[in-house]
Design a protein around this motif. Structure first.
Motif, PDB file in Angstrom:
ATOM      1  N   ARG A 217       1.850 -33.098  66.502  1.00 31.50           N
ATOM      2  CA  ARG A 217       2.089 -31.663  66.637  1.00 31.50           C
ATOM      3  C   ARG A 217       0.755 -30.927  66.531  1.00 31.50           C
ATOM      4  O   ARG A 217      -0.231 -31.483  66.055  1.00 31.50           O
ATOM      5  CB  ARG A 217       3.056 -31.193  65.539  1.00 31.50           C
ATOM      6  N   ASN A 373       6.839 -32.702  71.189  1.00 30.88           N
ATOM      7  CA  ASN A 373       7.756 -31.574  71.250  1.00 30.88           C
ATOM      8  C   ASN A 373       8.162 -31.148  69.827  1.00 30.88           C
ATOM      9  O   ASN A 373       7.654 -31.677  68.841  1.00 30.88           O
ATOM     10  CB  ASN A 373       8.979 -31.906  72.113  1.00 30.88           C
ATOM     11  N   ARG A 374       9.113 -30.235  69.714  1.00 29.77           N
ATOM     12  CA  ARG A 374       9.467 -29.666  68.409  1.00 29.77           C
ATOM     13  C   ARG A 374      10.516 -30.466  67.632  1.00 29.77           C
ATOM     14  O   ARG A 374      10.899 -30.086  66.531  1.00 29.77           O
ATOM     15  CB  ARG A 374       9.983 -28.230  68.592  1.00 29.77           C
ATOM     16  N   LYS A 375      10.967 -31.570  68.195  1.00 29.83           N
ATOM     17  CA  LYS A 375      12.042 -32.315  67.540  1.00 29.83           C
ATOM     18  C   LYS A 375      11.702 -32.765  66.118  1.00 29.83           C
ATOM     19  O   LYS A 375      12.594 -32.781  65.248  1.00 29.83           O
ATOM     20  CB  LYS A 375      12.433 -33.519  68.397  1.00 29.83           C
ATOM     21  N   GLU A 377      10.353 -31.180  63.854  1.00 30.69           N
ATOM     22  CA  GLU A 377      10.594 -30.068  62.930  1.00 30.69           C
ATOM     23  C   GLU A 377      12.055 -30.002  62.493  1.00 30.69           C
ATOM     24  O   GLU A 377      12.372 -29.418  61.449  1.00 30.69           O
ATOM     25  CB  GLU A 377      10.204 -28.740  63.601  1.00 30.69           C
ATOM     26  N   LYS A 382      10.428 -34.718  58.871  1.00 34.98           N
ATOM     27  CA  LYS A 382       9.462 -34.205  59.854  1.00 34.98           C
ATOM     28  C   LYS A 382       8.631 -35.300  60.517  1.00 34.98           C
ATOM     29  O   LYS A 382       7.658 -35.000  61.220  1.00 34.98           O
ATOM     30  CB  LYS A 382       8.490 -33.181  59.205  1.00 34.98           C
ATOM     31  N   ASP A 388       9.334 -38.340  70.944  1.00 33.86           N
ATOM     32  CA  ASP A 388       8.933 -36.942  70.808  1.00 33.86           C
ATOM     33  C   ASP A 388       7.744 -36.582  71.691  1.00 33.86           C
ATOM     34  O   ASP A 388       7.337 -35.412  71.731  1.00 33.86           O
ATOM     35  CB  ASP A 388       8.565 -36.625  69.347  1.00 33.86           C
ATOM     36  N   ARG A 390       5.675 -35.120  74.279  1.00 33.75           N
ATOM     37  CA  ARG A 390       6.035 -33.982  75.113  1.00 33.75           C
ATOM     38  C   ARG A 390       5.866 -34.313  76.594  1.00 33.75           C
ATOM     39  O   ARG A 390       4.858 -34.859  76.993  1.00 33.75           O
ATOM     40  CB  ARG A 390       5.157 -32.788  74.732  1.00 33.75           C
TER      41      ARG A 390
END
Length: 453
Positions: A217, A373-375, A377, A382, A388, A390
């Protein structure tokens, strides 16, 4: 010049076809056809269209396990309306009459293939000249297209196929046994990562030809760990290029100084005597001197944004300096594309595939950074997963190694693991998957091994 006949050898083409049709047994016919197929790119290698038609008929007959003598070939051609186009049944006998008692079909097929390559060289030369005259597009893209066209022309269609080898072949066993006893030559070519446990997990470092994807991230430390990989490579005598699509060359150098000289990054960025004392200056000077004396081969670039530019610069560097071991791209989603937002996944996948092919072509380690990606979160812990990545598309498939960066203290400031980070090996084509825990020294813009004890 334009009136000259392109290179060809009609007699060799006739002998190739005649050799297949005159074989006395089905097994011999199939064997001769296999020798020919191993030498040719396909029917298009024949200069005379009639020969291409006959060859394709032979391939169809072989596929149906039917005879390939002149009578059977004539029937096949007649069925498809092609017999008259090749000169009728008498021309098939003309081909067979070219064949002596003993003939090596593969030898004459190689002559046919060579002439076809020469014709393609003429074609590609004309096309390259057209690139130059028209000048449509970026010069780097045109040069790259020209290189690729020449490479495709001179590469044999059977390069890398070789002969089938039995699993108990003595020569092959000798090679593997020697490596098991004395160590693999490949181990000496591996590029150390700068992290002891990660080197162990990857069998001594990253392997030439591999694409390593580092995902995280934003603001977790992708660029930092990639620069650490680069520093680890050059300290072991390897050469590395770092293409920064996000940071400028000045920012990359500032991070390198902070990590090498152990001077806080914010002090380097702010500058001034109030921020940098004599001791810090001494460490910076020693870091630079050490890099000069030990001949660190780390090169950076902040203006190469397309895969074509990256490829051209990598090839040029390898040609001029004689070697290149690691190439870092920071990061995949920043590589520009003409694709629409809806096709963004396809664009990233194409860039990923191009970088993987570049790794194999140049025999280097390509480290490609990727956003997640935001998955993560949405998960209680976390922690990221390979899925994930992107706009992953083909990224997961192309990568030989996928490392996901995780720091618990980015979402929990009071975490007991503050200052630690996990390098999660989510994919390792040639080794185990596991976590490698390292220490994060953010003020020095670096990750380091956790001190024992």
């Amino acid at each position: 010049m334009t009136d000259r006949t392109p290179p060809h050898d009609i007699t060799a083409e006739q002998k190739v076809l005649g050799a297949i049709m005159t074989a006395t047994t089905a097994a011999d016919q199939n064997l001769r056809l296999a020798d020919v197929q191993n030498a040719l790119a396909g029917g298009e290698d024949f200069y005379r269209p009639a020969h291409q038609i006959v060859y394709e008929a032979l391939v169809r007959l072989a596929g149906r396990n039917e005879p390939m003598d002149p009578v059977a070939v004539a029937a096949e051609l007649s069925k498809n309306g092609d017999l008259a186009r090749v000169g009728g049944a008498p021309y098939l006998h003309t081909c067979t009459e070219q064949v002596p008692v003993s003939l090596n079909a593969g030898y004459y097929a190689k002559i046919v293939s060579d002439r076809a390559v020469l014709r393609r060289l003429i074609e590609v030369g004309t096309r390259i000249a057209q690139f130059g005259w028209e000048g449509v597009g970026e010069v780097d893209d045109l040069v790259d297209q020209a290189r690729a066209a020449v490479t495709d022309t001179i590469t044999s269609p059977t390069d890398g196929q070789g002969d089938l080898i039995h699993i108990l072949d003595e020569d092959l066993w000798s090679v593997v046994s020697d490596e098991m006893e004395h160590g693999s030559d490949q181990a000496g070519r591996r590029v150390p990562t700068g992290f002891t446990d990660l080197d162990i997990m990857t069998g001594g470092g990253f392997e030439p030809g591999q694409m390593v994807v580092v995902g995280a991230r934003p603001s977790v430390g992708k660029s930092t760990v990639a620069l650490d990989f680069s520093r680890g490579a050059v300290k072991s005598g390897h050469s590395a290029l770092f293409f920064g699509l996000e940071m400028t060359n000045k920012e990359l150098l500032q991070r390198w100084i902070a990590a090498e000289a152990q001077v806080p990054l914010h002090c380097i960025r702010t500058g001034g005597r109030d921020m940098i004392d004599e001791g810090a200056w001494d460490r910076v000077t020693r870091a630079r001197t050490r890099a000069q004396e030990e001949n660190y081969q780390l090169w950076i670039a902040d203006q190469c944004t397309t895969v074509a530019q990256i490829r051209a610069n990598a090839r040029r560097h390898q040609a001029h300096h004689g070697r290149l071991d690691m190439l870092v791209v920071d990061y995949l989603q920043l590589i520009p594309s003409t694709a629409t937002a809806e096709n963004r996944q396809q664009a990233v996948s194409e860039s990923s595939r191009a970088l993987k092919l570049l790794a194999k072509e140049l025999g280097v380690v390509v480290v490609a950074l990727s956003q997640l990606n935001r998955k993560p979160e949405d998960r209680p812990d976390k922690r990221p997963q390979v899925s994930d990545l992107r706009e992953s598309g083909a990224v997961e498939q192309d990568a030989d190694v996928i490392i996901l960066l995780y720091r618990e203290d980015t979402h929990d400031k009071n975490s007991p693991r503050s200052g630690e980070a996990d390098l999660i090996i989510g994919k390792n084509r040639n080794g185990p998957t596991s976590d490698v825990t390292v220490a994060f020294q953010g003020h020095y813009s670096r990750f380091v091994d956790i001190a024992p004890g």
